[in-house]
Scaffold this motif. Structure first.
Motif, PDB file in Angstrom:
ATOM      1  N   GLN A 217       0.850  -1.189   0.000  1.00  0.00           N
ATOM      2  CA  GLN A 217       0.000   0.000   0.000  1.00  0.00           C
ATOM      3  C   GLN A 217       0.883   1.235   0.000  1.00  0.00           C
ATOM      4  O   GLN A 217       1.484   1.587   1.017  1.00  0.00           O
ATOM      5  CB  GLN A 217      -0.927   0.013   1.227  1.00  0.00           C
ATOM      6  N   ALA A 218       0.976   1.897  -1.141  1.00  0.00           N
ATOM      7  CA  ALA A 218       1.815   3.084  -1.256  1.00  0.00           C
ATOM      8  C   ALA A 218       1.185   4.267  -0.531  1.00  0.00           C
ATOM      9  O   ALA A 218      -0.028   4.465  -0.594  1.00  0.00           O
ATOM     10  CB  ALA A 218       2.022   3.427  -2.731  1.00  0.00           C
ATOM     11  N   GLU A 219       2.031   5.045   0.145  1.00  0.00           N
ATOM     12  CA  GLU A 219       1.587   6.254   0.826  1.00  0.00           C
ATOM     13  C   GLU A 219       2.412   7.432   0.341  1.00  0.00           C
ATOM     14  O   GLU A 219       3.646   7.362   0.290  1.00  0.00           O
ATOM     15  CB  GLU A 219       1.724   6.101   2.344  1.00  0.00           C
ATOM     16  N   GLU A 220       1.747   8.512  -0.015  1.00  0.00           N
ATOM     17  CA  GLU A 220       2.405   9.684  -0.567  1.00  0.00           C
ATOM     18  C   GLU A 220       3.493  10.215   0.358  1.00  0.00           C
ATOM     19  O   GLU A 220       3.276  10.404   1.556  1.00  0.00           O
ATOM     20  CB  GLU A 220       1.377  10.791  -0.829  1.00  0.00           C
ATOM     21  N   ASP A 221       4.683  10.422  -0.211  1.00  0.00           N
ATOM     22  CA  ASP A 221       5.839  11.002   0.473  1.00  0.00           C
ATOM     23  C   ASP A 221       6.429  10.110   1.558  1.00  0.00           C
ATOM     24  O   ASP A 221       7.259  10.576   2.353  1.00  0.00           O
ATOM     25  CB  ASP A 221       5.508  12.388   1.044  1.00  0.00           C
ATOM     26  N   GLU A 222       6.017   8.843   1.621  1.00  0.00           N
ATOM     27  CA  GLU A 222       6.656   7.910   2.555  1.00  0.00           C
ATOM     28  C   GLU A 222       8.104   7.696   2.122  1.00  0.00           C
ATOM     29  O   GLU A 222       8.425   7.575   0.943  1.00  0.00           O
ATOM     30  CB  GLU A 222       5.926   6.568   2.535  1.00  0.00           C
ATOM     31  N   ARG A 223       9.003   7.669   3.085  1.00  0.00           N
ATOM     32  CA  ARG A 223      10.406   7.366   2.806  1.00  0.00           C
ATOM     33  C   ARG A 223      10.601   5.857   2.825  1.00  0.00           C
ATOM     34  O   ARG A 223       9.974   5.135   3.608  1.00  0.00           O
ATOM     35  CB  ARG A 223      11.301   8.038   3.838  1.00  0.00           C
ATOM     36  N   ALA A 224      11.489   5.388   1.956  1.00  0.00           N
ATOM     37  CA  ALA A 224      11.661   3.941   1.829  1.00  0.00           C
ATOM     38  C   ALA A 224      13.040   3.622   1.280  1.00  0.00           C
ATOM     39  O   ALA A 224      13.721   4.464   0.703  1.00  0.00           O
ATOM     40  CB  ALA A 224      10.578   3.363   0.912  1.00  0.00           C
ATOM     41  N   ILE A 225      13.430   2.358   1.467  1.00  0.00           N
ATOM     42  CA  ILE A 225      14.532   1.767   0.734  1.00  0.00           C
ATOM     43  C   ILE A 225      13.900   0.788  -0.242  1.00  0.00           C
ATOM     44  O   ILE A 225      13.062  -0.034   0.150  1.00  0.00           O
ATOM     45  CB  ILE A 225      15.515   1.032   1.650  1.00  0.00           C
ATOM     46  N   ILE A 226      14.266   0.886  -1.511  1.00  0.00           N
ATOM     47  CA  ILE A 226      13.717  -0.025  -2.501  1.00  0.00           C
ATOM     48  C   ILE A 226      14.833  -0.910  -3.065  1.00  0.00           C
ATOM     49  O   ILE A 226      15.965  -0.468  -3.245  1.00  0.00           O
ATOM     50  CB  ILE A 226      12.995   0.719  -3.640  1.00  0.00           C
ATOM     51  N   TYR A 227      14.485  -2.167  -3.307  1.00  0.00           N
ATOM     52  CA  TYR A 227      15.400  -3.134  -3.908  1.00  0.00           C
ATOM     53  C   TYR A 227      14.824  -3.535  -5.259  1.00  0.00           C
ATOM     54  O   TYR A 227      13.636  -3.871  -5.360  1.00  0.00           O
ATOM     55  CB  TYR A 227      15.561  -4.352  -3.008  1.00  0.00           C
ATOM     56  N   PHE A 228      15.666  -3.529  -6.306  1.00  0.00           N
ATOM     57  CA  PHE A 228      15.136  -3.645  -7.654  1.00  0.00           C
ATOM     58  C   PHE A 228      16.222  -4.044  -8.640  1.00  0.00           C
ATOM     59  O   PHE A 228      17.417  -4.034  -8.327  1.00  0.00           O
ATOM     60  CB  PHE A 228      14.521  -2.308  -8.086  1.00  0.00           C
ATOM     61  N   ASN A 229      15.773  -4.351  -9.849  1.00  0.00           N
ATOM     62  CA  ASN A 229      16.645  -4.480 -11.006  1.00  0.00           C
ATOM     63  C   ASN A 229      16.191  -3.517 -12.082  1.00  0.00           C
ATOM     64  O   ASN A 229      14.981  -3.289 -12.251  1.00  0.00           O
ATOM     65  CB  ASN A 229      16.619  -5.908 -11.567  1.00  0.00           C
ATOM     66  N   LEU A 230      17.133  -2.935 -12.789  1.00  0.00           N
ATOM     67  CA  LEU A 230      16.801  -2.070 -13.910  1.00  0.00           C
ATOM     68  C   LEU A 230      16.325  -2.916 -15.084  1.00  0.00           C
ATOM     69  O   LEU A 230      16.854  -3.994 -15.346  1.00  0.00           O
ATOM     70  CB  LEU A 230      18.020  -1.249 -14.324  1.00  0.00           C
ATOM     71  N   GLN A 231      15.299  -2.405 -15.795  1.00  0.00           N
ATOM     72  CA  GLN A 231      14.805  -3.068 -16.985  1.00  0.00           C
ATOM     73  C   GLN A 231      15.195  -2.270 -18.226  1.00  0.00           C
ATOM     74  O   GLN A 231      15.296  -1.046 -18.182  1.00  0.00           O
ATOM     75  CB  GLN A 231      13.285  -3.237 -16.912  1.00  0.00           C
ATOM     76  N   LYS A 232      15.393  -2.981 -19.340  1.00  0.00           N
ATOM     77  CA  LYS A 232      15.882  -2.342 -20.550  1.00  0.00           C
ATOM     78  C   LYS A 232      14.813  -1.502 -21.244  1.00  0.00           C
ATOM     79  O   LYS A 232      15.112  -0.476 -21.857  1.00  0.00           O
ATOM     80  CB  LYS A 232      16.417  -3.401 -21.514  1.00  0.00           C
ATOM     81  N   THR A 233      13.559  -1.919 -21.170  1.00  0.00           N
ATOM     82  CA  THR A 233      12.488  -1.198 -21.859  1.00  0.00           C
ATOM     83  C   THR A 233      12.148   0.084 -21.108  1.00  0.00           C
ATOM     84  O   THR A 233      11.775   0.034 -19.928  1.00  0.00           O
ATOM     85  CB  THR A 233      11.231  -2.067 -21.962  1.00  0.00           C
ATOM     86  N   PRO A 234      12.270   1.249 -21.729  1.00  0.00           N
ATOM     87  CA  PRO A 234      11.979   2.504 -21.030  1.00  0.00           C
ATOM     88  C   PRO A 234      10.480   2.705 -20.821  1.00  0.00           C
ATOM     89  O   PRO A 234       9.647   2.111 -21.518  1.00  0.00           O
ATOM     90  CB  PRO A 234      12.544   3.569 -21.979  1.00  0.00           C
ATOM     91  N   VAL A 235      10.157   3.510 -19.834  1.00  0.00           N
ATOM     92  CA  VAL A 235       8.781   3.934 -19.578  1.00  0.00           C
ATOM     93  C   VAL A 235       8.728   5.443 -19.754  1.00  0.00           C
ATOM     94  O   VAL A 235       9.508   6.166 -19.127  1.00  0.00           O
ATOM     95  CB  VAL A 235       8.317   3.536 -18.165  1.00  0.00           C
ATOM     96  N   GLU A 236       7.834   5.907 -20.582  1.00  0.00           N
ATOM     97  CA  GLU A 236       7.757   7.332 -20.886  1.00  0.00           C
ATOM     98  C   GLU A 236       7.550   8.158 -19.614  1.00  0.00           C
ATOM     99  O   GLU A 236       6.775   7.788 -18.733  1.00  0.00           O
ATOM    100  CB  GLU A 236       6.608   7.596 -21.861  1.00  0.00           C
ATOM    101  N   SER A 237       8.279   9.259 -19.515  1.00  0.00           N
ATOM    102  CA  SER A 237       8.196  10.236 -18.422  1.00  0.00           C
ATOM    103  C   SER A 237       8.966   9.825 -17.168  1.00  0.00           C
ATOM    104  O   SER A 237       8.963  10.560 -16.187  1.00  0.00           O
ATOM    105  CB  SER A 237       6.739  10.548 -18.036  1.00  0.00           C
ATOM    106  N   TYR A 238       9.638   8.657 -17.197  1.00  0.00           N
ATOM    107  CA  TYR A 238      10.402   8.211 -16.040  1.00  0.00           C
ATOM    108  C   TYR A 238      11.854   7.954 -16.450  1.00  0.00           C
ATOM    109  O   TYR A 238      12.130   7.534 -17.574  1.00  0.00           O
ATOM    110  CB  TYR A 238       9.809   6.949 -15.427  1.00  0.00           C
ATOM    111  N   ASP A 239      12.763   8.171 -15.511  1.00  0.00           N
ATOM    112  CA  ASP A 239      14.178   7.929 -15.796  1.00  0.00           C
ATOM    113  C   ASP A 239      14.511   6.442 -15.845  1.00  0.00           C
ATOM    114  O   ASP A 239      15.371   6.025 -16.623  1.00  0.00           O
ATOM    115  CB  ASP A 239      15.048   8.622 -14.741  1.00  0.00           C
ATOM    116  N   TYR A 240      13.862   5.666 -14.995  1.00  0.00           N
ATOM    117  CA  TYR A 240      14.151   4.238 -14.926  1.00  0.00           C
ATOM    118  C   TYR A 240      12.861   3.430 -14.939  1.00  0.00           C
ATOM    119  O   TYR A 240      11.842   3.830 -14.358  1.00  0.00           O
ATOM    120  CB  TYR A 240      14.919   3.884 -13.651  1.00  0.00           C
ATOM    121  N   ASN A 241      12.926   2.291 -15.584  1.00  0.00           N
ATOM    122  CA  ASN A 241      11.899   1.260 -15.482  1.00  0.00           C
ATOM    123  C   ASN A 241      12.506   0.133 -14.667  1.00  0.00           C
ATOM    124  O   ASN A 241      13.571  -0.379 -15.011  1.00  0.00           O
ATOM    125  CB  ASN A 241      11.494   0.781 -16.870  1.00  0.00           C
ATOM    126  N   ILE A 242      11.858  -0.261 -13.568  1.00  0.00           N
ATOM    127  CA  ILE A 242      12.474  -1.220 -12.658  1.00  0.00           C
ATOM    128  C   ILE A 242      11.569  -2.419 -12.403  1.00  0.00           C
ATOM    129  O   ILE A 242      10.333  -2.327 -12.466  1.00  0.00           O
ATOM    130  CB  ILE A 242      12.842  -0.579 -11.299  1.00  0.00           C
TER     131      ILE A 242
END
Length: 230
Positions: free
Chosen positions: A66-91
């Motif tokens: 459940q995402a909460e606006e402006d909540e601080r977090a540590i995220i664990y992820f892998n970068l994906q090759k396919t871009p998503v418009e308007s975002y720097d990274y697709n993860i």
């Protein structure tokens, strides 16, 4: 919302982004401190501490988050090759761990500073940029919800020359246990401070000298450097 999350084994000195190969197992190769931003239809994305945006195009490994606006977090992820418009990274998102958001305060007098609680707190590491100060801390608690943290600046503080350095701003970490007896030992928490209130103060500075009332070694002054390129 302010909350304490469980400890994530992410060394403060480690590199947040790493190269990866899909042939050696399904696990996250990258991690970052981030701020959660909500979208319509219960969707969300992340703003990393360097200002870059990351959209979780693959949420298949995440349960009922459940995402909460402006909540601080540590995220664990892998970068994906396919871009998503308007975002720097697709993860591909593996884990979101909420962390505590502390407050910042500027005090006007020694009396006001002396009124602030100063419960002993272990310092376990830091990551600092012009947007956020993230700290690893340890302390004793019975009820985590009672504990609050502040990053405090006193412009007229009289500081021993041994604890000052040219190009650095002296600040203090203050913890208020709010009467909690502190039955259990927590050596595994993160606290994050948004630095927008100190933007002009830190402009063109080298970093922060942070006063911490530690649990084992009394008051210590810790030099925390800002990134060279910012």
């Amino acid at each position: 919302m302010k909350r304490f999350g469980l400890f994530i084994l992410a060394a403060f000195t480690a590199i947040g982004f790493t190269s990866c190969s899909d042939s050696d197992g399904d696990y996250p190769r990258s991690w970052a401190f981030a701020t959660v931003k909500t979208l319509e239809n219960n969707d969300y994305y992340f703003v990393l501490d360097d200002g870059k945006t990351a959209y979780p195009g693959d949420k298949s490994r995440i349960g009922a988050y459940q995402a909460e606006e402006d909540e601080r977090a540590i995220i664990y992820f892998n970068l994906q090759k396919t871009p998503v418009e308007s975002y720097d990274y697709n993860i591909a998102l593996y884990l979101v761990q909420d962390i505590y958001s502390g407050e910042t305060q500027t005090v006007a007098s020694q009396e006001e500073l002396d009124e602030l609680a100063d419960a002993p707190t272990s310092f376990l590491g830091s990551r600092l940029n012009s947007n956020y100060l993230n700290l690893g801390v340890g302390f004793n608690a019975t009820d985590l919800s009672k504990h609050t943290f502040k990053l405090v600046y006193f412009p007229d503080a009289e500081i021993d020359p041994d604890n000052k350095r040219e190009g650095y701003v002296n600040m203090e970490l203050r913890r208020d246990a709010n009467g909690d007896e502190g039955r259990y030992n927590y050596e595994d928490r993160y606290v994050s401070f948004k630095l927008d209130a100190f933007e002009e103060l830190l402009k063109d500075k080298e970093g922060i000298i942070l006063r911490v009332h530690t649990r084992l070694n009394g008051v210590k002054y810790i030099k925390i450097d800002l990134p060279k390129e910012r």
